[in-house]
Design an enzyme around this catalytic site. Structure first.
Site, PDB file in Angstrom:
ATOM      1  N   ASP A  77     -25.181-125.974 -40.380  1.00 51.90           N
ATOM      2  CA  ASP A  77     -24.471-125.346 -39.994  1.00 51.90           C
ATOM      3  C   ASP A  77     -24.483-124.443 -40.914  1.00 51.90           C
ATOM      4  OD1 ASP A  77     -24.375-127.484 -41.937  1.00 51.90           O
ATOM      5  OD2 ASP A  77     -21.883-126.185 -42.331  1.00 51.90           O
ATOM      6  N   GLU A 140     -22.157-129.428 -43.657  1.00 48.83           N
ATOM      7  CA  GLU A 140     -21.737-129.426 -45.030  1.00 48.83           C
ATOM      8  C   GLU A 140     -21.046-128.309 -45.281  1.00 48.83           C
ATOM      9  OE1 GLU A 140     -23.357-127.597 -48.745  1.00 48.83           O
ATOM     10  OE2 GLU A 140     -22.937-126.507 -46.825  1.00 48.83           O
TER      11      GLU A 140
END
Length: 377
Positions: A77, A140
């Site tokens: 991400d 994350e």
């Protein structure tokens, strides 16, 4: 297996061209691309979902459970783009002046591309899948959500690694640890009234801003000789419903970066003490600091390999941002970890984020040496 699987630049461009902005979070397409490549290299790949289109990936040599080898971790991400215009389209993977531009290029699709390329080179050279475990996570950037969900998966039960490489942006310098993080949401309640008669209401924004001014003056605690000082910052503020009403609700968020586990309880008490009785405090995230001793054999070996590739020796280095190492290392029987990747930390999360091509190539070569050193086959 096609040649592009061994070219980290092409791999990085392909990953940048798949948006995986978080929030809202959507790692499925990036995970699918990596799964296809890793399968071609000979890995057995498992996809782990933790929400709609939220995906983690675990790749391991065929017939072998994860662990008992070198581990690599990276997150798929990225943060949002922001409101400023980009010199190059943020999802183009454009190359200019020796740099690959795009959101996630440094943080941290560059590290993922370099490690997968290193695995591809190993396969092309030996005909064998490298004896490593690749763990790619989602979520994350918003608090290690994917890693937290993944460690409870039976696939990783009793897992332990020779060491973990965390491919965050460090200009290929081996970093042995990072600060912890606390996120709070503070909410002030008031009483609404017409703005022409403010004395009939209680202004929640005033209560919130009074608390913020007290927070600005707090002592975050003593400085750690390795991880540095604790920091406390107000990051977001929301209040009011319209211009001509006294607001009855306001909330703000606080980000604290910590240099010791002991600091967490102290900072929580301090922030709570800054709030009046009409305010509430909610802890949104609590991740402890993480560190691997610089003299640990794994850290020393990675450090020596990096110096061999021309990385300038800076001694013991830590970073203020958090990584999935704080989740994985304790869950994997305190496996040692080193944060090392090709990205530029100074451009992470910024407009016109980039990763230098030279740094990307160095990372692929360095990772290749790590595979050969820690997991020869």
């Amino acid at each position: 297996m096609t040649g592009k699987h061994t070219d980290p630049v092409v791999l990085l461009q392909d990953l940048i061209r798949i948006p995986s902005v978080n929030p809202p979070g959507d790692e499925a397409a990036c995970a699918a691309l990596c799964a296809d490549i890793l399968t071609d290299i000979g890995f057995e790949v498992t996809l782990h979902t933790f929400g709609e289109r939220r995906v983690n990936l675990v790749a391991r040599p065929p017939g072998k459970p994860p662990g008992n080898n070198l581990g690599f971790s990276g997150h798929l991400d990225t943060v949002p783009l922001g409101g400023s215009a980009w010199a190059y389209p943020p999802f183009s993977g454009a190359i200019a002046d020796g740099r690959v531009y795009g959101r996630g290029s440094s943080d941290m699709k560059g590290g993922i591309a370099a490690f997968i390329a290193a695995c591809g080179r190993h396969y092309a050279r030996t005909g064998c899948c490298p004896d490593v475990t690749v763990i790619l996570t989602g979520g994350e950037e918003t608090g290690c959500e994917g890693a937290t969900a993944l460690v409870s998966d039976p696939l990783l039960a009793d897992c332990c690694f020779t060491g973990l490489l965390i491919g965050e942006s460090t200009r290929n310098y081996p970093v042995i640890g990072h600060k912890g993080v606390l996120w709070f949401e503070c909410t002030a309640e008031g009483r609404t009234a017409h703005a022409a008669m403010p004395d009939l209401g209680v202004n929640a924004i005033y209560r919130a801003t009074d608390a913020i001014m007290r927070i600005r003056s707090v002592d975050p605690g003593k400085e750690d000789p390795v991880l540095g000082k604790n920091t406390v910052t107000v990051g977001m503020f929301h209040g009011g419903m319209n211009i001509n009403s006294v607001p009855d609700r306001a909330c703000f968020s606080v980000d604290a970066r910590t240099s010791s586990a002991e600091a967490h309880s102290g900072i929580s008490r301090t922030i709570r003490g800054c709030l009046c009785s009409a305010m509430s405090l909610q802890t949104l995230l609590d991740i402890p600091p993480h560190i691997t001793a610089f003299d640990h054999p794994f850290a020393q070996a990675v450090h020596a390999l990096a110096i061999r590739h021309g990385v300038v020796d800076r001694g013991t280095v830590t970073v203020p941002y958090f990584t999935d190492a704080a989740i994985f290392s304790p869950a994997f029987k305190n496996s040692p970890s080193v944060i090392i990747g090709p990205g530029e930390p100074d451009v992470a999360h910024k407009t016109d984020e980039y990763c230098p091509v030279e740094s990307l190539m160095t990372a692929a070569n360095l990772y290749s040496d790590c595979i050969d050193f820690f997991s020869p086959n």
